[in-house]
Structures are given as structure tokens and as C-alpha cells.
Scaffold this motif. Structure first.
Motif, PDB file in Angstrom:
ATOM      1  N   ASP A   1       0.816  -1.216   0.000  1.00  0.00           N
ATOM      2  CA  ASP A   1       0.000   0.000   0.000  1.00  0.00           C
ATOM      3  C   ASP A   1       0.849   1.266   0.000  1.00  0.00           C
ATOM      4  O   ASP A   1       0.460   2.291  -0.571  1.00  0.00           O
ATOM      5  N   VAL A   2       2.004   1.199   0.644  1.00  0.00           N
ATOM      6  CA  VAL A   2       2.824   2.395   0.816  1.00  0.00           C
ATOM      7  C   VAL A   2       3.888   2.524  -0.267  1.00  0.00           C
ATOM      8  O   VAL A   2       4.135   3.613  -0.787  1.00  0.00           O
ATOM      9  N   PHE A   3       4.503   1.395  -0.639  1.00  0.00           N
ATOM     10  CA  PHE A   3       5.656   1.439  -1.535  1.00  0.00           C
ATOM     11  C   PHE A   3       5.343   0.785  -2.878  1.00  0.00           C
ATOM     12  O   PHE A   3       4.366   0.047  -3.023  1.00  0.00           O
ATOM     13  N   ASN A   4       6.216   1.052  -3.830  1.00  0.00           N
ATOM     14  CA  ASN A   4       6.040   0.548  -5.192  1.00  0.00           C
ATOM     15  C   ASN A   4       6.224  -0.969  -5.226  1.00  0.00           C
ATOM     16  O   ASN A   4       7.145  -1.515  -4.624  1.00  0.00           O
ATOM     17  N   THR A   5       5.338  -1.645  -5.962  1.00  0.00           N
ATOM     18  CA  THR A   5       5.405  -3.102  -6.066  1.00  0.00           C
ATOM     19  C   THR A   5       6.720  -3.564  -6.681  1.00  0.00           C
ATOM     20  O   THR A   5       7.258  -4.614  -6.306  1.00  0.00           O
ATOM     21  N   SER A   6       7.258  -2.775  -7.621  1.00  0.00           N
ATOM     22  CA  SER A   6       8.507  -3.160  -8.268  1.00  0.00           C
ATOM     23  C   SER A   6       9.681  -3.169  -7.302  1.00  0.00           C
ATOM     24  O   SER A   6      10.699  -3.804  -7.567  1.00  0.00           O
ATOM     25  N   LEU A   7       9.546  -2.492  -6.178  1.00  0.00           N
ATOM     26  CA  LEU A   7      10.573  -2.528  -5.140  1.00  0.00           C
ATOM     27  C   LEU A   7      10.270  -3.582  -4.085  1.00  0.00           C
ATOM     28  O   LEU A   7      11.163  -4.292  -3.628  1.00  0.00           O
TER      29      LEU A   7
END
Length: 296
Positions: free
Chosen positions: A182-188
Motif C-alpha cells: 500500500d505504501v511502496f512501489n510493487t517493483s521494489l
């Protein structure tokens, strides 16, 4: 409905894999699910797989092959009675207590303050708790095999301990993984979580089931190399998935421009053209400065 059914089939297969194969083999090969998802998305959802994605898929396949070649042999545990002494081993007890304490500190003190700003907080919680979930799955798999051979499994307290630990650990993992997504990019999140989770599970399996005791130095190096290759492959798949680069663009950078003359060995590359444009800009600026100085 169809998606839920497919997810259920996948989790059942994953459960079976952990039951009959070493966790050191099953967990790193979980990266192949990322590869399959990327390929299926490209085929059925019209999502383009760029050159970085294709390289990532190739690296994942090579890494998985390396792990399969150097797969470790775990100590065979065929019943809950044999599982109990392993759980009482001082090395595993120390590991379990350390993981539990670190997880509680992260959940109670670190996550409320830094969870929204540091991507490693939520992912670390999921990864550390994952060691308990995989161990519980292995234990429940052994219990099911005992049940198949009509052994008195339901009288063993380990069955209920494994079940409770599995429910608690999986629910905690899902909770904090969703927070991270929810908070950070899925690619990371995806590649970092894969690295942390796999590392924790491998360490847990090495301590609990002594999976690497029978491996030679070459097998250990081969397994680690395969694991690192998969990590690089997943990084390529996710970190550059929005970068639009094709083979034609790469090759066109080295082609000659037919409109410009070629003298001797001079080849007009795109990079050189950009450099020449930059030189022209510098000339214009210098002329402007000279004119400015002339007015003064």
C-alpha cells in the motif's frame, strides 16, 4: 471464482512441495512464479515484456537450473516423533527466540515510527515471520503423512502447535505485506521481499533440517550462485518493467546515418550526434558571451 480456485491450487501445490522437498530448493524456485506471471501477462493481458524483462526471465531460468543441479539433501524426517528432537535442538531454539524477539521489536517499536518511510521495516517483519510459517508447513506435512499411515497423529501436541503457529505467522505476513504494498512501489517490494524471505527460510532450514551438512563446497557455491542469479533476474523484471527499450532501439544506436557522409573510419552514432549538438550549443553560448562583452 476462477482466480480463487487457481490460487487455492497453487497454495496446495506449494504446501505439497514443502512437504516432500527441501525448503532450500522450494523457496528459491518460488521466483519462477514471478517469471510465469510475467510471461502469461504478456501473452493474455497484452502487457509488453521489454528487453529487461526477457533478460530477467532468462536469468531466473538459469539460476533455477543451477539450484536444481546442486540441490541439497535434507535429513529425512518421516514422523512427528523424529521432528520433536529437532525442534528441541539448542541451535534452532536460539534461532527461533532471536527471530521472535526481533520481530516483536519491529512490530511494537519500529513499525509505528518508521514503517511508512522505510521499506525494509514491513518487509523484514514478513520475512522473519516466514521462517515460522515454512517450518510449520513442513511439520503439518509430516503429520499428514503420519495420518496416511494410520498413526495416532491427533494425540500429538505438535500437530496443534504447528497449526496455531502457521495461522498466526501467515496472517501476520499477509498483514504487513499488504501494508508494504500500500505504501511502496510493487517493483521494489517484490524483489526485496523475495531476497529477505528466501534468505531467512534457507537459514532456518539449514539449522533445523541440516540440509547443507552433506553438501560439498562446489554444491554450496553453485546453490548460492543460482540464488544470486535469480535475484538479479527478478530485479531486471521489476525495476525496469516501465522502461520502453527494444532490440531495434539498441541496434539503431550503432547504425550509420545514410544522409551524412562517412570519412574513413568515422561513424556517426547517436551518442556522437548528441555530442556534436552539445558542441554547437557551446559555440552559440560562447558567441553570445563574446557579443555581450563587445556591447560592454
Amino acid at each position: 471464482m476462477h482466480v480463487s480456485f487457481a490460487v487455492g491450487i497453487g497454495e496446495a501445490a506449494n504446501f505439497t512441495a514443502y512437504t516432500f522437498a527441501p525448503a532450500t530448493l522450494v523457496t528459491p524456485l518460488g521466483a519462477l512464479s514471478v517469471l510465469v506471471s510475467a510471461v502469461l501477462s504478456s501473452c493474455f493481458l497484452d502487457e509488453k515484456l521489454n528487453i529487461h524483462g526477457k533478460m530477467g526471465c532468462l536469468l531466473c531460468i538459469l539460476g533455477a537450473t543451477g539450484i536444481l543441479i546442486h540441490v541439497p539433501n535434507e535429513e529425512e524426517v518421516v514422523s512427528l516423533d523424529e521432528m520433536e528432537p529437532k525442534l528441541k535442538d539448542p541451535g534452532f531454539i536460539t534461532f527461533a527466540i532471536t527471530i521472535a524477539v526481533i520481530s516483536l521489536v519491529l512490530i511494537c517499536f519500529v513499525a509505528p515510527k518508521f514503517g511508512q518511510t522505510n521499506i525494509l521495516v514491513y518487509i523484514s517483519i514478513c520475512s522473519l515471520i516466514g521462517a515460522f510459517s515454512v517450518s510449520s508447513v513442513k511439520g503439518l506435512g509430516i503429520a499428514i503423512k503420519d495420518l496416511w499411515y494410520h498413526k495416532p497423529v491427533f494425540w500429538s501436541p505438535l500437530l496443534y502447535i504447528f497449526g496455531a503457529v502457521l495461522v498466526l505467522s501467515v496472517s501476520t505476513q499477509i498483514n504487513y505485506l499488504n501494508k508494504a504494498l500500500d505504501v511502496f512501489n510493487t517493483s521494489l517490494v517484490t524483489p526485496i521481499y523475495y531476497v529477505f524471505f528466501t534468505t531467512t527460510v534457507v537459514i532456518c532450514s539449514v539449522i533445523l533440517f541440516k540440509e547443507w551438512n552433506s553438501m560439498t563446497l562446489g554444491d554450496i557455491v553453485g546453490t548460492l550462485s543460482g540464488f544470486l542469479t535469480i535475484i538479479v533476474g527478478i530485479f531486471f523484471l521489476h525495476a525496469f518493467k516501465n522502461v520502453s527499450i527494444s532490440w531495434n532501439q539498441l541496434t539503431s544506436a550503432a547504425k550509420k546515418d545514410p544522409l551524412l557522409p562517412v570519412y574513413g573510419h568515422d561513424v556517426h552514432h547517436t551518442l556522437l550526434e548528441n555530442t556534436e549538438m552539445g558542441d554547437e550549443d557551446n559555440t552559440l553560448f560562447s558567441q553570445g558571451n563574446e557579443q555581450g562583452n563587445g556591447h560592454h
